[in-house]
Design a protein around this motif. Structure first.
Motif, PDB file in Angstrom:
ATOM      1  N   UNK A   3       6.926 -27.214  11.306  1.00  0.00           N
ATOM      2  CA  UNK A   3       5.687 -26.419  11.252  1.00  0.00           C
ATOM      3  C   UNK A   3       5.720 -25.402  10.116  1.00  0.00           C
ATOM      4  N   UNK A   4       6.904 -24.954   9.720  1.00  0.00           N
ATOM      5  CA  UNK A   4       7.003 -24.027   8.593  1.00  0.00           C
ATOM      6  C   UNK A   4       6.516 -24.708   7.309  1.00  0.00           C
ATOM      7  N   UNK A   5       6.825 -26.001   7.168  1.00  0.00           N
ATOM      8  CA  UNK A   5       6.336 -26.747   6.012  1.00  0.00           C
ATOM      9  C   UNK A   5       4.823 -26.896   6.055  1.00  0.00           C
ATOM     10  N   UNK A   6       4.296 -27.145   7.246  1.00  0.00           N
ATOM     11  CA  UNK A   6       2.846 -27.259   7.396  1.00  0.00           C
ATOM     12  C   UNK A   6       2.158 -25.933   7.075  1.00  0.00           C
ATOM     13  N   UNK A   7       2.766 -24.840   7.512  1.00  0.00           N
ATOM     14  CA  UNK A   7       2.192 -23.517   7.230  1.00  0.00           C
ATOM     15  C   UNK A   7       2.175 -23.257   5.728  1.00  0.00           C
ATOM     16  N   UNK A   8       3.233 -23.655   5.035  1.00  0.00           N
ATOM     17  CA  UNK A   8       3.285 -23.489   3.585  1.00  0.00           C
ATOM     18  C   UNK A   8       2.213 -24.336   2.916  1.00  0.00           C
ATOM     19  N   UNK A   9       2.056 -25.579   3.388  1.00  0.00           N
ATOM     20  CA  UNK A   9       1.021 -26.468   2.854  1.00  0.00           C
ATOM     21  C   UNK A   9      -0.365 -25.855   3.017  1.00  0.00           C
ATOM     22  N   UNK A  10      -0.665 -25.336   4.202  1.00  0.00           N
ATOM     23  CA  UNK A  10      -1.980 -24.741   4.458  1.00  0.00           C
ATOM     24  C   UNK A  10      -2.205 -23.493   3.610  1.00  0.00           C
ATOM     25  N   UNK A  11      -1.161 -22.714   3.393  1.00  0.00           N
ATOM     26  CA  UNK A  11      -1.294 -21.503   2.581  1.00  0.00           C
ATOM     27  C   UNK A  11      -1.596 -21.853   1.128  1.00  0.00           C
ATOM     28  N   UNK A  12      -0.924 -22.856   0.598  1.00  0.00           N
ATOM     29  CA  UNK A  12      -1.191 -23.279  -0.782  1.00  0.00           C
ATOM     30  C   UNK A  12      -2.588 -23.867  -0.885  1.00  0.00           C
ATOM     31  N   UNK A  13      -2.978 -24.669   0.108  1.00  0.00           N
ATOM     32  CA  UNK A  13      -4.312 -25.269   0.097  1.00  0.00           C
ATOM     33  C   UNK A  13      -5.402 -24.202   0.147  1.00  0.00           C
ATOM     34  N   UNK A  14      -5.162 -23.139   0.916  1.00  0.00           N
ATOM     35  CA  UNK A  14      -6.167 -22.085   1.073  1.00  0.00           C
ATOM     36  C   UNK A  14      -6.258 -21.198  -0.164  1.00  0.00           C
ATOM     37  N   UNK A  15      -5.119 -20.903  -0.777  1.00  0.00           N
ATOM     38  CA  UNK A  15      -5.103 -19.962  -1.910  1.00  0.00           C
ATOM     39  C   UNK A  15      -5.210 -20.656  -3.262  1.00  0.00           C
ATOM     40  N   UNK A  16      -4.873 -21.945  -3.296  1.00  0.00           N
ATOM     41  CA  UNK A  16      -4.863 -22.659  -4.570  1.00  0.00           C
ATOM     42  C   UNK A  16      -3.763 -22.207  -5.497  1.00  0.00           C
ATOM     43  N   UNK A  17      -2.714 -21.637  -4.916  1.00  0.00           N
ATOM     44  CA  UNK A  17      -1.648 -21.069  -5.739  1.00  0.00           C
ATOM     45  C   UNK A  17      -0.355 -21.010  -4.936  1.00  0.00           C
ATOM     46  N   UNK A  18       0.739 -21.450  -5.553  1.00  0.00           N
ATOM     47  CA  UNK A  18       2.046 -21.351  -4.906  1.00  0.00           C
ATOM     48  C   UNK A  18       2.489 -19.889  -4.823  1.00  0.00           C
ATOM     49  N   UNK A  19       2.197 -19.102  -5.846  1.00  0.00           N
ATOM     50  CA  UNK A  19       2.627 -17.697  -5.848  1.00  0.00           C
ATOM     51  C   UNK A  19       1.852 -16.888  -4.819  1.00  0.00           C
ATOM     52  N   UNK A  20       0.532 -17.114  -4.721  1.00  0.00           N
ATOM     53  CA  UNK A  20      -0.252 -16.374  -3.718  1.00  0.00           C
ATOM     54  C   UNK A  20       0.113 -16.810  -2.307  1.00  0.00           C
ATOM     55  N   UNK A  21       0.418 -18.097  -2.134  1.00  0.00           N
ATOM     56  CA  UNK A  21       0.870 -18.570  -0.822  1.00  0.00           C
ATOM     57  C   UNK A  21       2.187 -17.905  -0.440  1.00  0.00           C
TER      58      UNK A  21
END
Length: 303
Positions: A3-21
């Motif tokens: 689920x930690x990987x899924x949370x990271x995926x959703x954060x990148x998808x929402x922000x459009x940025x690895x750094x903001x995620x």
């Protein structure tokens, strides 16, 4: 699937940025990249296209996103349901409130809540009521204390907490300040500053004018009541303000045929299990509202 990987995926998808995620999840950017790489390896497909600095979801990423949201929401709901088996009030409450309510209504409630439930962490976002409504609807937050929409339908549940009368106001030296009673038609002849076009408050005010077939002269608009008050006080326009904000800086007009009132309250999603802390916060809101509405009694009066 982690689920930690899924949370990271959703954060990148929402922000459009690895750094903001990474900032959002309080991780380093390499840690986010590692989680995304691990998820892509597990699923054996690419989830993001990276073109220069632009990041976008692949077809597989678009298909995964709603399913990932459902998985995270289901796990969170399960966690809350199991936690609620205990009668203790602890954990975290994620909530949103409007700037006006956060400044003028919530402080005493929040003060009492944090004193009564020190083991609860409050995660508060200050948002426009309409944005907060959408966040509750999509399961992003547990509660929102906002201006209630004129019509609330399932799956949103609402509890009215405060009546919030609105007054038409001008600056003390405005020409209309010297007129005993005003009509909507007369008011419509002068420039106005209104709440933003997509706000619940704007809908309430506009309905009054629409019923009379009057189109007010809206010269500007803003979502912030404090800004509206400033614009009115310096004589730029007339507007409407909550009665609780009135002071010597503005003059309330008498419009006998135009009563305005908002409903302020708390909303939550009927499909989401409320935490014990969420239930406790709603109870405290209702209790404080009941105390505020009790009639005052002079000393020696028998209750």
């Amino acid at each position: 699937m982690d689920t930690a990987n899924l949370a990271a995926f959703l954060a990148v998808a929402a922000t459009g940025s690895f750094s903001r995620a990474a900032e959002q999840l309080h991780l380093t950017q390499p840690a986010i990249s590692k989680r995304i790489a691990s998820l892509e390896q597990q699923l054996d497909c690419k989830l993001f296209d990276r073109i220069g600095r632009h990041i976008s979801l692949t077809e597989a990423g678009l298909a995964l996103r709603p399913r990932a949201l459902d998985i995270i929401d289901a796990l969170e709901d399960t966690r809350r349901a199991l936690s609620n088996l205990s009668s203790s009030v602890q954990g975290r409450v994620s909530m949103a409130t409007s700037h006006h309510i956060g400044l003028h209504r919530l402080p005493p409630v929040l003060r009492e809540f944090t004193r009564s439930y020190p083991q609860v962490a409050m995660d508060i976002q200050f948002l426009d009521s309409e944005v907060a409504y959408e966040k509750v609807l999509h399961g992003d937050i547990e509660l929102a204390v906002i201006t209630l929409a004129p019509n609330i339908e399932p799956p949103i549940m609402a509890e009215r907490i405060w009546n919030d009368p609105l007054d038409f106001v001008v600056s003390p030296d405005h020409p209309l300040a010297r007129v005993p009673t005003i009509t909507l038609a007369r008011l419509g002849e002068f420039p106005a500053v209104f709440p933003g076009p997509n706000t619940f408050t704007r809908r309430i005010v506009s309905q009054v004018f629409n019923r009379e077939g009057i189109e007010p002269q809206i010269s500007m608009s803003t979502n912030y009541m404090e800004t509206i008050k400033m614009m009115v006080s310096i004589g730029l326009a007339w507007s409407v303000l909550p009665r609780s904000m009135l002071d010597a800086q503005v003059h309330a007009l008498a419009l006998p045929d135009a009563y305005l009132e908002r409903q302020l309250g708390v909303i939550w999603h009927s499909g989401r299990t409320l935490s014990n802390a969420g239930h406790a916060f709603i109870r405290l809101l209702k209790h404080n509202a009941q105390l505020a509405n009790l009639p005052s009694h002079s000393p020696g009066t028998t209750l």
